[in-house]
Design a protein around this motif. Structure first.
Motif, PDB file in Angstrom:
ATOM      1  N   THR A 102       0.850  -1.180   0.000  1.00 15.51           N
ATOM      2  CA  THR A 102       0.000   0.000   0.000  1.00 15.51           C
ATOM      3  C   THR A 102       0.889   1.235   0.000  1.00 15.51           C
ATOM      4  O   THR A 102       1.831   1.319   0.788  1.00 15.51           O
ATOM      5  CB  THR A 102      -0.895   0.011   1.262  1.00 15.51           C
ATOM      6  OG1 THR A 102      -1.616  -1.218   1.301  1.00 15.51           O
ATOM      7  CG2 THR A 102      -1.862   1.164   1.232  1.00 15.51           C
ATOM      8  N   ALA A 103       0.605   2.178  -0.886  1.00 19.15           N
ATOM      9  CA  ALA A 103       1.365   3.429  -0.941  1.00 19.15           C
ATOM     10  C   ALA A 103       1.010   4.290   0.273  1.00 19.15           C
ATOM     11  O   ALA A 103       0.016   4.033   0.960  1.00 19.15           O
ATOM     12  CB  ALA A 103       1.074   4.165  -2.234  1.00 19.15           C
ATOM     13  N   ALA A 104       1.823   5.293   0.513  1.00 15.60           N
ATOM     14  CA  ALA A 104       1.639   6.164   1.672  1.00 15.60           C
ATOM     15  C   ALA A 104       0.231   6.748   1.744  1.00 15.60           C
ATOM     16  O   ALA A 104      -0.334   6.899   2.819  1.00 15.60           O
ATOM     17  CB  ALA A 104       2.679   7.277   1.669  1.00 15.60           C
ATOM     18  N   GLY A 105      -0.381   7.041   0.611  1.00 17.88           N
ATOM     19  CA  GLY A 105      -1.725   7.619   0.591  1.00 17.88           C
ATOM     20  C   GLY A 105      -2.837   6.606   0.773  1.00 17.88           C
ATOM     21  O   GLY A 105      -4.006   6.972   0.804  1.00 17.88           O
ATOM     22  N   GLY A 106      -2.488   5.315   0.860  1.00 18.07           N
ATOM     23  CA  GLY A 106      -3.483   4.285   1.081  1.00 18.07           C
ATOM     24  C   GLY A 106      -3.899   3.510  -0.158  1.00 18.07           C
ATOM     25  O   GLY A 106      -4.579   2.498  -0.070  1.00 18.07           O
ATOM     26  N   GLN A 107      -3.485   3.962  -1.339  1.00 23.46           N
ATOM     27  CA  GLN A 107      -3.848   3.262  -2.561  1.00 23.46           C
ATOM     28  C   GLN A 107      -2.931   2.049  -2.778  1.00 23.46           C
ATOM     29  O   GLN A 107      -1.807   2.036  -2.315  1.00 23.46           O
ATOM     30  CB  GLN A 107      -3.824   4.202  -3.781  1.00 23.46           C
ATOM     31  CG  GLN A 107      -2.472   4.757  -4.137  1.00 23.46           C
ATOM     32  CD  GLN A 107      -2.080   6.015  -3.371  1.00 23.46           C
ATOM     33  OE1 GLN A 107      -2.575   6.291  -2.285  1.00 23.46           O
ATOM     34  NE2 GLN A 107      -1.155   6.753  -3.935  1.00 23.46           N
ATOM     35  N   PRO A 108      -3.413   1.037  -3.510  1.00 34.70           N
ATOM     36  CA  PRO A 108      -2.581  -0.141  -3.782  1.00 34.70           C
ATOM     37  C   PRO A 108      -1.344   0.245  -4.593  1.00 34.70           C
ATOM     38  O   PRO A 108      -1.405   1.136  -5.440  1.00 34.70           O
ATOM     39  CB  PRO A 108      -3.497  -1.054  -4.599  1.00 34.70           C
ATOM     40  CG  PRO A 108      -4.869  -0.543  -4.369  1.00 34.70           C
ATOM     41  CD  PRO A 108      -4.742   0.918  -4.067  1.00 34.70           C
ATOM     42  N   LYS A 115      12.564  10.658  -1.073  1.00 34.52           N
ATOM     43  CA  LYS A 115      12.116  11.441  -2.230  1.00 34.52           C
ATOM     44  C   LYS A 115      11.806  10.490  -3.383  1.00 34.52           C
ATOM     45  O   LYS A 115      12.110  10.768  -4.538  1.00 34.52           O
ATOM     46  CB  LYS A 115      13.184  12.466  -2.606  1.00 34.52           C
ATOM     47  CG  LYS A 115      13.406  13.478  -1.489  1.00 34.52           C
ATOM     48  CD  LYS A 115      14.521  14.422  -1.804  1.00 34.52           C
ATOM     49  CE  LYS A 115      14.741  15.362  -0.621  1.00 34.52           C
ATOM     50  NZ  LYS A 115      15.967  16.117  -0.735  1.00 34.52           N
ATOM     51  N   PHE A 116      11.220   9.359  -3.035  1.00 38.43           N
ATOM     52  CA  PHE A 116      10.826   8.318  -3.970  1.00 38.43           C
ATOM     53  C   PHE A 116       9.593   7.644  -3.382  1.00 38.43           C
ATOM     54  O   PHE A 116       9.163   7.981  -2.275  1.00 38.43           O
ATOM     55  CB  PHE A 116      11.968   7.317  -4.209  1.00 38.43           C
ATOM     56  CG  PHE A 116      12.662   6.882  -2.937  1.00 38.43           C
ATOM     57  CD1 PHE A 116      12.132   5.878  -2.138  1.00 38.43           C
ATOM     58  CD2 PHE A 116      13.845   7.485  -2.537  1.00 38.43           C
ATOM     59  CE1 PHE A 116      12.767   5.486  -0.969  1.00 38.43           C
ATOM     60  CE2 PHE A 116      14.486   7.095  -1.373  1.00 38.43           C
ATOM     61  CZ  PHE A 116      13.944   6.092  -0.585  1.00 38.43           C
ATOM     62  N   THR A 117       9.022   6.709  -4.096  1.00 33.05           N
ATOM     63  CA  THR A 117       7.791   6.046  -3.658  1.00 33.05           C
ATOM     64  C   THR A 117       8.066   5.108  -2.485  1.00 33.05           C
ATOM     65  O   THR A 117       8.980   4.284  -2.545  1.00 33.05           O
ATOM     66  CB  THR A 117       7.177   5.241  -4.820  1.00 33.05           C
ATOM     67  OG1 THR A 117       6.936   6.128  -5.906  1.00 33.05           O
ATOM     68  CG2 THR A 117       5.882   4.578  -4.398  1.00 33.05           C
ATOM     69  N   VAL A 118       7.262   5.246  -1.443  1.00 33.64           N
ATOM     70  CA  VAL A 118       7.354   4.362  -0.277  1.00 33.64           C
ATOM     71  C   VAL A 118       6.041   3.604  -0.164  1.00 33.64           C
ATOM     72  O   VAL A 118       4.961   4.183  -0.257  1.00 33.64           O
ATOM     73  CB  VAL A 118       7.627   5.157   1.015  1.00 33.64           C
ATOM     74  CG1 VAL A 118       7.599   4.235   2.232  1.00 33.64           C
ATOM     75  CG2 VAL A 118       8.970   5.875   0.931  1.00 33.64           C
ATOM     76  N   GLY A 119       6.164   2.305   0.018  1.00 29.98           N
ATOM     77  CA  GLY A 119       5.006   1.447   0.225  1.00 29.98           C
ATOM     78  C   GLY A 119       5.139   0.715   1.537  1.00 29.98           C
ATOM     79  O   GLY A 119       6.224   0.651   2.128  1.00 29.98           O
ATOM     80  N   PHE A 120       4.035   0.150   1.986  1.00 30.96           N
ATOM     81  CA  PHE A 120       4.005  -0.534   3.270  1.00 30.96           C
ATOM     82  C   PHE A 120       3.403  -1.921   3.111  1.00 30.96           C
ATOM     83  O   PHE A 120       2.387  -2.091   2.438  1.00 30.96           O
ATOM     84  CB  PHE A 120       3.189   0.287   4.279  1.00 30.96           C
ATOM     85  CG  PHE A 120       3.750   1.662   4.472  1.00 30.96           C
ATOM     86  CD1 PHE A 120       4.748   1.890   5.405  1.00 30.96           C
ATOM     87  CD2 PHE A 120       3.313   2.721   3.695  1.00 30.96           C
ATOM     88  CE1 PHE A 120       5.298   3.156   5.550  1.00 30.96           C
ATOM     89  CE2 PHE A 120       3.848   3.988   3.844  1.00 30.96           C
ATOM     90  CZ  PHE A 120       4.846   4.208   4.768  1.00 30.96           C
ATOM     91  N   ASP A 121       4.059  -2.891   3.717  1.00 31.53           N
ATOM     92  CA  ASP A 121       3.585  -4.277   3.706  1.00 31.53           C
ATOM     93  C   ASP A 121       3.616  -4.788   5.139  1.00 31.53           C
ATOM     94  O   ASP A 121       4.526  -5.504   5.530  1.00 31.53           O
ATOM     95  CB  ASP A 121       4.461  -5.133   2.788  1.00 31.53           C
ATOM     96  CG  ASP A 121       4.011  -6.584   2.740  1.00 31.53           C
ATOM     97  OD1 ASP A 121       2.979  -6.923   3.349  1.00 31.53           O
ATOM     98  OD2 ASP A 121       4.700  -7.390   2.086  1.00 31.53           O
ATOM     99  N   THR A 122       2.648  -4.391   5.924  1.00 27.15           N
ATOM    100  CA  THR A 122       2.610  -4.769   7.342  1.00 27.15           C
ATOM    101  C   THR A 122       2.319  -6.253   7.528  1.00 27.15           C
ATOM    102  O   THR A 122       2.580  -6.796   8.594  1.00 27.15           O
ATOM    103  CB  THR A 122       1.569  -3.938   8.115  1.00 27.15           C
ATOM    104  OG1 THR A 122       0.292  -4.129   7.498  1.00 27.15           O
ATOM    105  CG2 THR A 122       1.926  -2.461   8.115  1.00 27.15           C
TER     106      THR A 122
END
Length: 172
Positions: free
Chosen positions: A41-47, A113-120
């Protein structure tokens, strides 16, 4: 009859475990293999999906807030994104912390300064055979793995940058 039930349950458990293991993707991906899709999930909540980055060279980085070398790799990745982003590089860093707050504290100290995603849930690192932090996978514009790198040391930076440049040149 009691032993028959235990035997049946044991057999069912063994069958389930065997099916689970056989259905796992191959670990330790190697250059030349198609990169699997990520589940983050991207920082804004979108996949966040690799498929949406088709045609770009992607440096997929796996990191965690407790990772010392990650603090060194983020400034380098910021530099690479600024330098090669216009040529088609997209850096995507997937955080694997169970608690998003830990990642947010890290990012407050070491901005990305690049795309960060999260995989909890921790699903994505298994698809890529990640064994330590940080680990990075360079994916060519064709969606195939170009190279895999574990760790980050200052002396690795030049070789990693060279691989990025080669992947960008192959994109043309």
């Amino acid at each position: 009859m009691k032993n028959d039930r235990r035997g049946t349950r044991l057999l069912a458990a063994v069958a389930w475990a065997l099916c689970s293991v056989l259905s796992l993707p191959a670990l330790a991906l190697e250059p030349g293999q198609r990169a699997p899709e990520i589940n983050a999930t991207a920082a804004g909540g979108q996949p966040l999906r690799l498929g949406s980055l088709k045609g770009q060279v992607v440096l997929l980085d796996f990191w965690a807030s407790w990772c010392g070398p990650c603090k060194k790799s983020f400034p380098w990745m910021n530099e690479m994104q600024a330098k090669y982003g216009p040529a088609g590089l997209r850096i995507v860093a997937i955080n694997l912390d169970e608690q998003r707050e830990a990642a947010d504290r890290f990012l407050a100290q070491v901005p990305a300064k690049f795309t960060v995603g999260f995989d909890t849930q921790g699903a994505t690192p298994g698809l890529f055979g990640v064994k330590g932090m940080p680990s990075s996978v360079l994916i060519g514009a064709n969606g195939f793995i170009d190279s895999v790198h574990a760790g980050f040391r200052d002396e690795d930076a030049a070789a990693l940058e060279k691989r990025i440049v080669q992947a960008l040149e192959a994109r043309r």
